[in-house]
Scaffold this active site. Structure first.
Site, PDB file in Angstrom:
ATOM      1  N   PRO A 253      -0.955 -69.848  21.288  1.00  0.00           N
ATOM      2  CG  PRO A 253      -0.632 -68.177  20.339  1.00  0.00           C
ATOM      3  CD  PRO A 253      -0.286 -69.122  21.348  1.00  0.00           C
ATOM      4  CD  GLU A 254      -4.419 -75.568  21.384  1.00  0.00           C
ATOM      5  OE1 GLU A 254      -4.885 -76.933  21.065  1.00  0.00           O
ATOM      6  OE2 GLU A 254      -4.237 -75.246  22.425  1.00  0.00           O
TER       7      GLU A 254
ATOM      8  CE  LYS B 212       0.323 -76.008  17.448  1.00  0.00           C
ATOM      9  NZ  LYS B 212       0.838 -76.485  19.248  1.00  0.00           N
TER      10      LYS B 212
ATOM     11  CG  HIS C  99       6.421 -57.508  26.917  1.00  0.00           C
ATOM     12  ND1 HIS C  99       8.163 -58.674  27.415  1.00  0.00           N
ATOM     13  CD2 HIS C  99       5.918 -57.159  28.326  1.00  0.00           C
ATOM     14  CE1 HIS C  99       7.649 -58.825  28.429  1.00  0.00           C
ATOM     15  NE2 HIS C  99       6.542 -57.626  29.121  1.00  0.00           N
TER      16      HIS C  99
ATOM     17  NE  ARG D 278       6.632 -68.140  28.775  1.00  0.00           N
ATOM     18  CZ  ARG D 278       6.389 -69.681  29.296  1.00  0.00           C
ATOM     19  NH1 ARG D 278       5.007 -69.393  29.416  1.00  0.00           N
ATOM     20  NH2 ARG D 278       7.368 -69.780  29.797  1.00  0.00           N
TER      21      ARG D 278
ATOM     22  NE  ARG E 114       1.994 -78.852  27.566  1.00  0.00           N
ATOM     23  CZ  ARG E 114       1.988 -78.296  26.006  1.00  0.00           C
ATOM     24  NH1 ARG E 114       2.727 -79.199  25.372  1.00  0.00           N
ATOM     25  NH2 ARG E 114       1.505 -77.753  25.734  1.00  0.00           N
TER      26      ARG E 114
END
Length: 275
Positions: A2-3, A58, A91, A110, A262
């Site tokens: 997420p940005e 962020k 999760h 993650r 990237r």
């Protein structure tokens, strides 16, 4: 990951859902996510009232009055609110039980997300230590400061924009979009940019991140907002994820390459590499 637009959209959703709610209990299943003292985290949060939900770059800032819970979603973190029973999900890692009977759950496939519980008076120092750049708004993101920082660095422009020191909130998706809009190759050394390119980068950063917020963020992989809805910014992406498709500006096929490790999307005609 997420940005800024995605985090801002989550912020707005959370503020709608939990503003004014009292935290009555906290369950933490992945202790490594908490970067400040674990005992303080577990014992201090119950009884705190969520007074506002802010954002810096962020980072989400859950304002508890004298304390702030700083939350970073990292790669795949998200918040979900359950009005009564919480379903089983391997999760789901942090559970904030609220006085109205609902539970705010932090989900992270993650397990990279982080939490810092700090005094509000220490917030500026927290971000200064991380050398976090200004917010991408005209009032705070000054062209001359941006220009000076670029011209004094040999860093390739894409990794430089990603490191959060020039401006807060850019990630891989929006950096690709900004570089394409500004007609700048991602491997160009920051110091080799001319004034016109720097101004385009500055202005397009502000414009594109504002558009991302307006469209509710980009749902490219697993992002959902706090209300469980997709964003729509993915429908407006010009180069990111568009490998092989014609450039919207010149028609040349978009290509994908690696820059600083990237995946990077460019138009080889519009974003010419300097020799």
């Amino acid at each position: 990951m997420p940005e800024l637009p995605e985090v801002e959209t989550v912020r707005r959703g959370l503020e709608t859902l939990v503003l004014g709610q009292e935290i009555v209990a906290v369950t933490l299943k992945v202790p490594k996510m908490v970067k400040t003292d674990l005992e303080t985290f577990a014992l201090t949060l119950p009884g705190q009232i969520i007074q506002s939900v802010g954002r810096r770059g962020k980072y989400l800032l859950i304002d508890l009055g004298q304390l702030v819970l700083v939350s970073h979603l990292r790669m795949e973190g998200k918040y979900l609110l359950f009005p009564d029973e919480v379903p089983d999900n391997k999760h789901f890692h942090v559970f904030f039980e609220l006085k109205n009977g609902s539970t705010l759950v932090y989900q992270d496939v993650r397990k990279f997300g982080t939490f810092d519980l700090i005094a509000k008076s220490q917030l500026s120092a927290f971000f200064a230590k991380r050398k976090l750049g200004p917010e991408p708004k005209k009032e705070t993101f000054k062209l001359k400061t941006f220009e000076a920082a670029l011209l004094s660095s040999q860093k390739p422009i894409k990794p430089h924009l990603l490191d959060q020191t020039l401006v807060a909130g850019l990630g891989n998706i929006y950096v690709d979009e900004v570089l394409w809009a500004a007609k700048v190759h991602p491997e160009t050394a920051s110091s080799r940019l001319n004034k016109a390119e720097i101004k385009r980068l500055h202005d397009e950063t502000i414009r594109i991140l504002a558009l991302g917020i307006e469209k509710g963020g980009s749902t490219v992989r697993t992002y959902r907002n706090a209300l469980g809805a997709d964003g729509t910014m993915q429908d407006y992406l010009q180069v990111y994820g568009q490998t092989g498709k014609p450039c919207p500006r010149c028609g040349q096929a978009i290509v994908k390459l690696k820059v600083g490790g990237r995946g990077t999307h460019i138009c080889p005609k519009c974003q010419k590499k300097r020799l």
